[in-house]
Enzyme design. Structure first.
Site, mmCIF file in Angstrom:
data_model
loop_
_atom_site.group_PDB
_atom_site.id
_atom_site.type_symbol
_atom_site.label_atom_id
_atom_site.label_comp_id
_atom_site.label_asym_id
_atom_site.label_seq_id
_atom_site.Cartn_x
_atom_site.Cartn_y
_atom_site.Cartn_z
ATOM 1 N N GLU A 265 40.932 -36.188 26.148
ATOM 2 C CA GLU A 265 39.919 -37.101 26.692
ATOM 3 C C GLU A 265 40.331 -37.631 28.061
ATOM 4 O O GLU A 265 39.488 -37.843 28.942
ATOM 5 C CB GLU A 265 39.665 -38.248 25.718
ATOM 6 N N TRP A 268 39.401 -34.884 30.228
ATOM 7 C CA TRP A 268 37.947 -34.804 30.436
ATOM 8 C C TRP A 268 37.514 -35.767 31.536
ATOM 9 O O TRP A 268 36.698 -35.425 32.397
ATOM 10 C CB TRP A 268 37.224 -35.097 29.132
ATOM 11 N N TRP A 296 9.943 -32.888 34.328
ATOM 12 C CA TRP A 296 10.220 -34.214 33.794
ATOM 13 C C TRP A 296 8.937 -35.045 33.757
ATOM 14 O O TRP A 296 8.084 -34.932 34.635
ATOM 15 C CB TRP A 296 11.253 -34.936 34.656
ATOM 16 N N ASN A 334 31.347 -43.735 22.597
ATOM 17 C CA ASN A 334 31.123 -42.449 23.249
ATOM 18 C C ASN A 334 30.148 -41.555 22.494
ATOM 19 O O ASN A 334 29.286 -40.918 23.100
ATOM 20 C CB ASN A 334 32.454 -41.707 23.428
ATOM 21 N N TRP A 352 17.389 -37.161 33.850
ATOM 22 C CA TRP A 352 18.716 -37.697 33.542
ATOM 23 C C TRP A 352 19.206 -38.688 34.584
ATOM 24 O O TRP A 352 19.987 -39.592 34.269
ATOM 25 C CB TRP A 352 19.723 -36.547 33.407
ATOM 26 N N TRP A 375 26.278 -37.116 32.012
ATOM 27 C CA TRP A 375 24.819 -37.023 31.967
ATOM 28 C C TRP A 375 24.360 -35.579 32.174
ATOM 29 O O TRP A 375 23.454 -35.095 31.484
ATOM 30 C CB TRP A 375 24.191 -37.953 32.999
#
Length: 458
Positions: A265, A268, A296, A334, A352, A375
């Site tokens: 993590e 990440w 969208w 998360n 987004w 995102w």
């Protein structure tokens, strides 16, 4: 005395494991400076939640400096211009800072280098992003091979100790008062629920100490929001109150699944930095160009649904619990971040970038790289993302990760319902006790999203 060095704090508000600080002390007197620059980031000026944290973190940093015979000089305005003023006031052109990779910081550093003796030190990441390359010297955009390459450089160097004393200049430059920046809210105090946090370096080490005994269960429990498995270190990491290599070494030689998952993590988070270092507009531009044509939803109905999502009034209990947790505490679990983001993008078909901006303003740990990467990952628009057609089911997520207690904690209208009743309301509720009916049914939303996806592929 020799001329002092200016130590320019940015997202490194700590004294432990601070290479730039260590180098400045070795050279003699130090003038620690923090500049609140709302101009250079443009639309990415820090949001309201982070301003609350910044106020308390700067207060803590100044207190730590004063214990060592120093103090924090505060200025507000364009960073390069304010540093030039301080250089004139102190008679030095020597500025040390921790290297940042956000596009606005890189622009400022380039401009400042022409006017000052600017020395940048790496210290906020496990490795400089440009150092992680394949055998041909090319940068990675996919996490797995990037992380494998990073692991070849681990463990990182040992953290540097905090100094016992910091020598100051003969004459201090002028400093603004933190209170005049009005970083904390008044009338109404929407941050009243932030009291569980302790910003600052001391708070970061306390959070690490409290979490370490649970590290062994991190891999199995971190996806269950009702369990205290996550470290809650993300705001401290973002503001640089603790360094990633401090966290890495805190785990020692442990090779259990929990420790390995936590290290991944940390990786990440740094992969987000790797992406925005290569693509500075990743926070605004689709990583996959075909999504520039994606249909969208826009207009009044989409705006209404977006407001309902922001307020935690979608009629999907897990989504609403997450959005209310975010508003009341400045943080969100998360697993729930993924669910709420997927719901906005795929159930509501809302771009987004609107969700990304809301998170930027309301998350205490809003990080440019991580926010953009996560995102785009959920939306399927990113360079390292699953296909759009993978649509998360809030009902299945609620059941799989036992989210009943989590929902009851943040959605009081449903506090008397059992786990199975709460799960059944995801897409099938009718409104109860002031709680709204779903904005859209799950199957209807899924069909609409897949149709939009197919239109893009046609």
């Amino acid at each position: 005395m020799t001329r002092p060095s200016i130590l320019w704090f940015r997202q490194d508000l700590r004294l432990t494991d601070h290479p730039a600080l260590t180098a400045a002390i070795a050279e003699g007197a130090v003038v620690p400076v923090y500049i609140l620059d709302d101009q250079a980031p443009g639309d990415w000026s820090i949001g309201g939640a982070q301003r609350w944290w910044l106020h308390h973190s700067l207060t803590a940093l100044d207190g730590s400096l004063r214990k060592r015979g120093s103090r924090l000089v505060l200025r507000r305005g364009p960073a390069a211009a304010e540093l030039e003023k301080i250089m004139i006031e102190t008679g030095t052109r020597h500025v040390l800072a921790t290297r940042c990779y956000e596009p606005w910081w890189k622009r400022i550093d380039a401009a400042l280098s022409a006017r000052a003796d600017l020395v940048l030190h790496d210290g906020n990441y496990l490795a400089p992003p440009s150092a992680i390359t394949n055998m041909s010297g090319e940068r990675y955009r996919v996490f797995t091979p990037w992380y494998r390459r990073l692991l070849e450089r681990m463990p990182p160097a040992l953290p540097l100790p905090a100094p016992d004393r910091i020598a100051g200049p003969e004459q201090w430059p002028a400093s603004e008062r933190l209170a005049t920046w009005r970083l904390t809210p008044t009338g109404p105090d929407w941050a009243s629920g932030f009291g569980a946090w302790l910003p600052g370096e001391k708070g970061a080490f306390r959070a690490l100490r409290d979490w370490l005994p649970a590290a062994g269960e991190y891999k199995t429990d971190r996806d269950f929001p009702a369990r205290p498995a996550t470290s809650r270190l993300s705001p401290h990491l973002h503001f640089g109150e603790i360094s990633p290599r401090t966290l890495w070494h805190a785990l020692g030689d442990r090779d259990d699944p929990g420790a390995e998952a936590f290290r991944s993590e940390i990786g990440w988070r740094e992969h987000g930095l790797n992406l925005v270092d290569q693509m500075p507009d990743y926070g605004e531009r689709n990583g996959r160009a075909p999504f520039d044509r994606f249909p969208w939803r826009t207009g009044a109905a989409a705006d209404r649904d977006f407001r309902a999502w922001c307020r935690g009034r979608t009629g999907y209990p897990v989504v609403d619990a997450g959005m209310r947790e975010l508003w009341s505490t400045g943080w969100m679990h998360n697993r729930v971040r993924m669910i709420t983001a997927s719901f906005l993008v795929k159930h509501l078909l809302i771009d987004w970038r609107r969700g990304e901006r809301w998170f930027w303003d309301t998350l205490l740990d809003a990080d440019f790289g991580s926010n953009a990467m996560n995102w785009q990952y959920v939306a399927g628009t990113g360079v390292d993302a699953p296909v759009f057609s993978r649509i998360m089911s809030p009902l299945l997520q609620c059941e799989k990760f036992a989210m009943g207690d989590y929902v009851r904690a943040f959605v009081p209208e449903l506090s008397r319902l059992g786990d199975s009743e709460i799960a059944a309301m995801h897409g099938g509720g009718t409104g109860i006790g002031g709680y709204p009916a779903p904005l859209v049914g799950h199957q209807e939303a899924r069909s609409r999203a897949l149709a939009a996806w197919e239109s893009l592929r046609a």
